[in-house]
Design a protein around this motif. Sequence first.
Motif, mmCIF file in Angstrom:
data_model
loop_
_atom_site.group_PDB
_atom_site.id
_atom_site.type_symbol
_atom_site.label_atom_id
_atom_site.label_comp_id
_atom_site.label_asym_id
_atom_site.label_seq_id
_atom_site.Cartn_x
_atom_site.Cartn_y
_atom_site.Cartn_z
ATOM 1 N N GLN A 1 -6.742 -57.406 -8.278
ATOM 2 C CA GLN A 1 -7.214 -56.042 -8.583
ATOM 3 C C GLN A 1 -6.065 -55.256 -9.221
ATOM 4 O OE1 GLN A 1 -7.711 -53.009 -5.416
ATOM 5 N NE2 GLN A 1 -9.860 -52.905 -6.011
ATOM 6 N N GLU B 1 -0.903 -56.215 -2.638
ATOM 7 C CA GLU B 1 -1.633 -56.996 -1.613
ATOM 8 C C GLU B 1 -3.093 -57.249 -1.958
ATOM 9 O OE1 GLU B 1 0.471 -54.245 0.239
ATOM 10 O OE2 GLU B 1 1.911 -55.830 -0.227
ATOM 11 N N THR B 2 -3.446 -57.226 -3.239
ATOM 12 C CA THR B 2 -4.825 -57.579 -3.596
ATOM 13 C C THR B 2 -4.817 -58.882 -4.374
ATOM 14 O OG1 THR B 2 -4.777 -56.440 -5.741
ATOM 15 C CG2 THR B 2 -5.526 -55.147 -3.815
ATOM 16 N N ASP B 3 -5.986 -59.482 -4.485
ATOM 17 C CA ASP B 3 -6.143 -60.709 -5.256
ATOM 18 C C ASP B 3 -6.696 -60.349 -6.637
ATOM 19 O OD1 ASP B 3 -6.234 -63.378 -5.928
ATOM 20 O OD2 ASP B 3 -8.186 -63.725 -4.994
ATOM 21 N N GLU C 1 -11.476 -55.234 -11.265
ATOM 22 C CA GLU C 1 -11.392 -56.307 -10.270
ATOM 23 C C GLU C 1 -12.219 -57.513 -10.675
ATOM 24 O OE1 GLU C 1 -12.461 -54.901 -6.387
ATOM 25 O OE2 GLU C 1 -13.352 -53.126 -7.252
ATOM 26 N N TYR D 1 -3.077 -63.549 -8.797
ATOM 27 C CA TYR D 1 -4.520 -63.767 -8.686
ATOM 28 C C TYR D 1 -4.759 -65.233 -8.362
ATOM 29 C CZ TYR D 1 -9.423 -64.082 -10.287
ATOM 30 O OH TYR D 1 -10.769 -64.321 -10.379
ATOM 31 N N GLN E 1 -0.749 -53.884 -10.888
ATOM 32 C CA GLN E 1 -1.554 -54.496 -9.828
ATOM 33 C C GLN E 1 -1.564 -53.617 -8.584
ATOM 34 O OE1 GLN E 1 -0.951 -58.643 -9.031
ATOM 35 N NE2 GLN E 1 -2.618 -58.653 -7.536
ATOM 36 N N ASP F 1 -8.290 -49.043 0.671
ATOM 37 C CA ASP F 1 -9.556 -49.560 0.154
ATOM 38 C C ASP F 1 -10.048 -48.623 -0.952
ATOM 39 O OD1 ASP F 1 -12.071 -50.520 -0.315
ATOM 40 O OD2 ASP F 1 -12.882 -50.009 1.661
ATOM 41 N N SER G 1 -12.798 -49.059 -2.715
ATOM 42 C CA SER G 1 -14.215 -49.286 -3.042
ATOM 43 C C SER G 1 -15.041 -47.999 -3.088
ATOM 44 C CB SER G 1 -14.838 -50.281 -2.056
ATOM 45 O OG SER G 1 -14.745 -49.763 -0.739
#
Length: 353
Positions: free
Chosen positions: A73, A69-71, A95, A25, A66, A156, A158
């Motif tokens: 999340q 490849e997410t920051d 997140e 992160y 985790q 994604d 979301s």
Amino acid sequence: VEMLKVEKKVIGNLEKCYAMAVLKYQGKDHFLVAAEKANQCRMYSLGGELEEVVWNEPGGVMTMVQVPETDGQFLATHKFYSPNDSKEARIIIAEPKGKNDWMVRTLVNLPFVHRFDIIQKNGVNYLLACTLKSDHEYKDDFRSPGKVYAAVLPADLSGLDEEHPLKMKVIKDGMTRNHGYCRCSKDGRDGSVISCEEGVFWFEAPDAPRGEWKIEQLCDEAASDAILIDLDGDGEEELFTMLPFHGDTIRIYKKCGNAYAAVYDYPEKLEFLHAISGGNISGEPTVVVGHRKGERRLLAFRSDKKGGYTAECLDEHTGAANLLHYTDGSKEMLLATNREIDEIAMYTLQEKE
């Protein structure tokens, strides 16, 4: 013979601390620690400084992973408070929105979900989730076996929430007391070792999203947890098991032809074996285990290079629920949630001169 020099630092206290994960992160690695009961999830620096509180409740966290490849999340289980209080268990998405400000929403309601992981294969992320059981009517009722579920995890997330949950498919059922999970490699391929009353199984993700998971039974002894690791350096992984469910026996199997045969039992009974972590510590293949009753020791197992195995005590009277091994620069770190004494402990491990 003591091989490891251990330095212990208690970095915090969290009632019934349980699950852990490394989290990348804002450009660096941190780790998360969360509680089994209704309590906090915290983020610490690799050096052990408390950085943020991710949530205060509901807790019931068995696993955190985790999203690749997410920051920052990650996915986590919520509301698995015990084998007898886990009907409302689910997997959530957390997140970061800002400091001490994290958004949490449901990815999928999955009663009794205990362990899960995100497996990457050929550029696709798969969610693999294990339920301890499928239903219960009274305390310690294990008559409805657990299952293993899988789904492709969209890049994604979301669009997913409680009203639009991820659809999961059962890839194996009939798994009583489906407790143990470990990401491992076998014959150079990545996969997962899943342990239950019916034995220990190897799961490997399909080559393409519509393909079938490869499932192979490694042994038929009831195991609580297991890991594949080449301890003796002969190029083939041994199967290191703790058995039976929440049991007291450590048994190591070696591959003989197409099957695994038991070659070693640790002579002492270790009550309520639970924590397990395997990997190279200072370049030496090592499995560290913790048990939650009796002496509540933390033991490191290695090959004695003569066809047997040695165990070394790293700590005692602690009762680790889970272990996380990571490197911080050149330092070998082992993190333990010593659930039985509400202690988050960090061990720096070095070979003795």
